[in-house]
Design an enzyme around this catalytic site. Structure first.
Site, short mmCIF file in Angstrom:
data_model
loop_
_atom_site.label_atom_id
_atom_site.label_comp_id
_atom_site.label_asym_id
_atom_site.label_seq_id
_atom_site.Cartn_x
_atom_site.Cartn_y
_atom_site.Cartn_z
N ARG A 250 0.86 -1.47 0.01
CA ARG A 250 -0.06 -0.01 0.02
C ARG A 250 1.02 1.12 -0.01
NH1 ARG A 250 0.10 1.82 5.23
NH2 ARG A 250 0.17 0.00 6.71
N HIS A 254 -1.80 3.66 6.39
CA HIS A 254 -3.16 2.54 6.47
C HIS A 254 -4.32 3.08 6.36
CE1 HIS A 254 -5.40 -0.79 8.26
NE2 HIS A 254 -5.74 0.36 9.21
N TYR A 263 6.61 3.77 11.43
CA TYR A 263 6.98 2.43 11.06
C TYR A 263 7.48 1.95 10.01
CZ TYR A 263 2.32 2.03 9.13
OH TYR A 263 1.17 2.34 8.36
C1 LIG Z 1 -10.18 -7.87 15.43
C2 LIG Z 1 -9.71 -6.60 15.00
N1 LIG Z 1 -8.46 -6.30 15.56
C3 LIG Z 1 -7.86 -5.24 15.31
C4 LIG Z 1 -8.35 -4.06 14.44
C5 LIG Z 1 -7.73 -2.98 14.14
N2 LIG Z 1 -7.34 -3.19 12.74
C6 LIG Z 1 -7.86 -2.44 11.82
S1 LIG Z 1 -7.23 -2.74 10.24
C7 LIG Z 1 -6.06 -3.98 10.97
C8 LIG Z 1 -4.96 -4.25 10.04
C9 LIG Z 1 -5.06 -5.17 9.43
O1 LIG Z 1 -4.14 -5.39 8.48
P1 LIG Z 1 -4.21 -6.33 7.24
O2 LIG Z 1 -5.16 -7.31 7.40
O3 LIG Z 1 -2.98 -6.89 6.58
O4 LIG Z 1 -5.05 -5.46 6.13
P2 LIG Z 1 -4.33 -4.08 5.76
O5 LIG Z 1 -5.08 -3.00 6.48
O6 LIG Z 1 -2.89 -4.12 5.80
O7 LIG Z 1 -4.70 -3.90 4.12
C10 LIG Z 1 -6.12 -3.73 12.36
C11 LIG Z 1 -5.36 -4.30 13.34
C12 LIG Z 1 -9.84 -4.45 13.98
N3 LIG Z 1 -10.55 -3.75 13.05
N4 LIG Z 1 -10.22 -5.76 14.18
#
Ligand SMILES: Cc1ncc(C[n+]2csc(CCOP(=O)(O)OP(=O)(O)O)c2C)c(N)n1
Length: 337
Positions: A250, A254, A263
């Site tokens: 990406r 985020h 980071y």
């Molecule tokens: C169960 C849960 N834990 C934590 C979060 C906070 N959170 C939102 S997005 C995210 C990261 C997800 O990363 P990834 O699955 O790699 O997708 P990306 O955003 O990198 O595309 C987190 C930890 C959440 N929404 N739901």
């Protein structure tokens, strides 16, 4: 004269289809950029977008049959939603919480796409929870003997959840018509992949669940499309699931609430910008004589106009009535029997 269909790597797509693919990728980029801009202008409270991941999203979505297959996306999938048939207007109405928003009348989080007629299923904000939903839908299609495939999308972080592992296991046991698509962008917000898993690739995990896992260059839209087509055939032939790991990045923080300088290094981001899937695909198109630079510029100009119009429309559209906040929460009068 060499036909487009004979160009190695074109995967049998016609010139029109290849340009439509490019158009969807460029449109997804433009909608993402507009959402982030509206956020900076103080108009959209929250933006979560997918710049850099367009090839992974559009490449898979292009292999699906809109309105027939089930799409269970995650918040970054602007390119999936647009390829399946949502419009910039649909997405910007949701982004600005307008009453007309199809995903929930302005009461859903932005980028939690939903469109019943396109079979795009709304997901929860909790990471990974859409994956068992996708598996449940695929089980229903199988039990009903329907020619339907479910594709679900998620980031690498979602593969650390119990929901993901249980879904993979169940889908493998029952040989369900489901495609798991991991958009491997190397971070779960600030947590790098090496701190999420002791294995190098997401794809390797499929072996433990008894079906193929394929790692593909997720910034090469045609490579992604080829892998997705194979996964579709397997699913339709009753051979069961496939896990696709589309390796990408990406290019933006985020969300609008994130400062990614804390980071990841600027050098790392710059390196990935050199592999930008949109620039790469436009170079491929020009190199193979499918279109020239001015044709692509014309596509870009039309996109800019479409996004401007959608953005103006959404900004002028009425916001949801405060009273509507309780809709679909309690039984409504007309529903009482
Ligand atoms: C169960 C849960 N834990 C934590 C979060 C906070 N959170 C939102 S997005 C995210 C990261 C997800 O990363 P990834 O699955 O790699 O997708 P990306 O955003 O990198 O595309 C987190 C930890 C959440 N929404 N739901």
């Amino acid at each position: 004269m060499v036909s487009v269909k004979d160009i190695p790597g074109a995967s049998g797509l016609t010139k029109e289809q290849l340009l439509a693919m490019y158009q969807k990728m460029a449109l997804a980029r433009a909608v993402g950029e507009r959402e982030r801009m509206l956020n900076r202008l103080g108009k959209g409270p929250f933006a979560v977008t997918g710049e850099g991941q367009e090839a992974a999203q559009v490449g898979v979505a292009f292999a699906l049959r809109p309105g027939q297959d089930w799409i269970v996306p995650y918040y970054r999938d602007i390119g999936v939603a647009l390829t399946i048939g949502q419009t910039p207007r649909d997405l910007l109405l949701a982004h600005l919480f307008r009453a007309e928003d199809i995903s929930g009348g302005g009461r859903n989080m932005p980028s939690h796409f939903s469109d019943p007629k396109l079979r795009i299923v709304s997901t929860s904000a909790c990471v990974g929870t859409q994956i068992p939903h996708a598996v449940g839908i695929a089980l229903a299609s199988k039990l009903r003997k329907l020619d339907e495939v479910t594709a679900t999308f998620f980031g690498d972080g979602a593969t650390s959840t119990g929901d993901w592992h249980e879904s993979m296991n169940f889908a493998g046991i029952h040989k369900l018509p489901v495609i798991f698509v991991c958009e491997q962008n190397w971070y779960a917000i600030s947590v790098p992949w090496r701190k999420q898993a002791a294995v190098e690739s997401v794809a390797s995990r499929a072996e433990g669940y008894g079906f193929p896992g394929v790692s593909v260059d997720g910034n090469d839209v045609l490579a992604v499309y080829r892998v997705a087509k194979q996964a579709m055939s397997r699913a339709r032939d009753g051979e069961g699931p496939t896990l696709i790991e589309a390796v990408t990045y990406r290019l933006v923080p985020h969300t609008s609430d994130d400062d990614d300088r804390r980071y990841r290094s600027r050098e790392e981001v710059e390196e990935w910008k050199k592999k930008d899937p949109l620039i790469r695909f436009s170079a491929w198109i020009e190199e193979h004589g499918i279109a020239d630079h001015s044709d692509l510029e014309r596509i870009q100009e039309k996109i800019a106009q479409e996004v401007d119009e959608a953005s103006e429309y959404a900004e002028q559209a009425p916001v949801a009535e405060p009273e509507s906040a309780l809709r679909h929460v309690y039984v409504e009068e007309e529903e009482v029997v």
